[in-house]
Design a protein around this motif. Structure first.
Motif, PDB file in Angstrom:
ATOM      1  N   ALA A  44       0.794  -1.397  -0.020  1.00  0.00           N
ATOM      2  CA  ALA A  44      -0.010   0.302  -0.064  1.00  0.00           C
ATOM      3  C   ALA A  44       0.858   1.318   0.012  1.00  0.00           C
ATOM      4  O   ALA A  44       0.680   2.110  -0.667  1.00  0.00           O
ATOM      5  CB  ALA A  44      -0.872  -0.178   1.308  1.00  0.00           C
ATOM      6  N   LYS A  45       1.960   1.275   0.622  1.00  0.00           N
ATOM      7  CA  LYS A  45       2.953   2.402   0.898  1.00  0.00           C
ATOM      8  C   LYS A  45       3.602   2.710  -0.436  1.00  0.00           C
ATOM      9  O   LYS A  45       3.649   3.978  -0.868  1.00  0.00           O
ATOM     10  CB  LYS A  45       3.769   2.178   1.937  1.00  0.00           C
ATOM     11  N   LEU A  46       3.900   1.756  -1.257  1.00  0.00           N
ATOM     12  CA  LEU A  46       4.614   1.548  -2.643  1.00  0.00           C
ATOM     13  C   LEU A  46       3.661   2.476  -3.501  1.00  0.00           C
ATOM     14  O   LEU A  46       4.051   3.173  -4.309  1.00  0.00           O
ATOM     15  CB  LEU A  46       5.101   0.452  -3.136  1.00  0.00           C
ATOM     16  N   ALA A  47       2.356   1.721  -3.464  1.00  0.00           N
ATOM     17  CA  ALA A  47       1.367   2.361  -4.132  1.00  0.00           C
ATOM     18  C   ALA A  47       1.137   3.858  -3.991  1.00  0.00           C
ATOM     19  O   ALA A  47       1.010   4.712  -5.169  1.00  0.00           O
ATOM     20  CB  ALA A  47       0.069   1.546  -4.353  1.00  0.00           C
ATOM     21  N   ALA A  48       0.938   4.190  -2.722  1.00  0.00           N
ATOM     22  CA  ALA A  48       0.585   5.670  -2.438  1.00  0.00           C
ATOM     23  C   ALA A  48       1.731   6.423  -2.982  1.00  0.00           C
ATOM     24  O   ALA A  48       1.435   7.526  -3.089  1.00  0.00           O
ATOM     25  CB  ALA A  48       0.274   5.485  -1.102  1.00  0.00           C
TER      26      ALA A  48
END
Length: 143
Positions: A44-48
């Motif tokens: 989720a952090k990478l996509a955000a």
């Protein structure tokens, strides 16, 4: 800055992110970009982070502040490369004489369907024979 939350589904526990994009100029409410379905917080952090890079990019079109005239300028530069010079001048003249004086300074997200319909009805009542051509021209800009 993104926020992350864990939520429960039939598949199990998943993660989602939420990013503040800006505020709506009409309503004044905050606008968020939310996406879920990530199995780990790291995913989720990478996509955000990717979404935040796009938002913070100076070439990112901020629909809240861009005017119809600015979108026209970008479109006409590309359109010029695809048609003959005579066709280009006819279209440019139509925009500059009939469309830009009315819609040019308006923010693109504040132009309503009703406003466009009223404009077309006005052109029809003048009577302007090529009002359909002008309507198609406006449609190209919005696309």
């Amino acid at each position: 800055m993104a926020t992350f939350r864990k939520y429960k589904t039939k598949k199990g526990m998943l993660w989602r992110y939420q990013i503040l994009v800006g505020t709506d100029t009409v309503t004044g409410k905050r606008k968020y970009k939310t996406k879920g379905g990530f199995y780990t917080k790291k995913e989720a952090k990478l996509a955000a982070d990717e979404v935040e890079k796009k938002i913070n990019n100076p070439n990112f079109l901020d629909n809240e502040n861009i005017t119809f005239g600015e979108v026209y300028e970008r479109w006409i530069a590309n359109y010029k490369l695809t048609v003959k010079e005579s066709s280009f001048h006819i279209v440019e003249l139509q925009y500059k004489s009939r469309i830009l004086p009315i819609l040019g300074n308006k923010k693109i997200n504040q132009i309503t369907t009703i406003e466009c319909q009223d404009l077309i009805n006005y052109w029809y009542s003048i009577p302007l024979k090529y009002y359909k051509v002008l309507f198609n021209s406006i449609t190209r800009i919005f696309k």
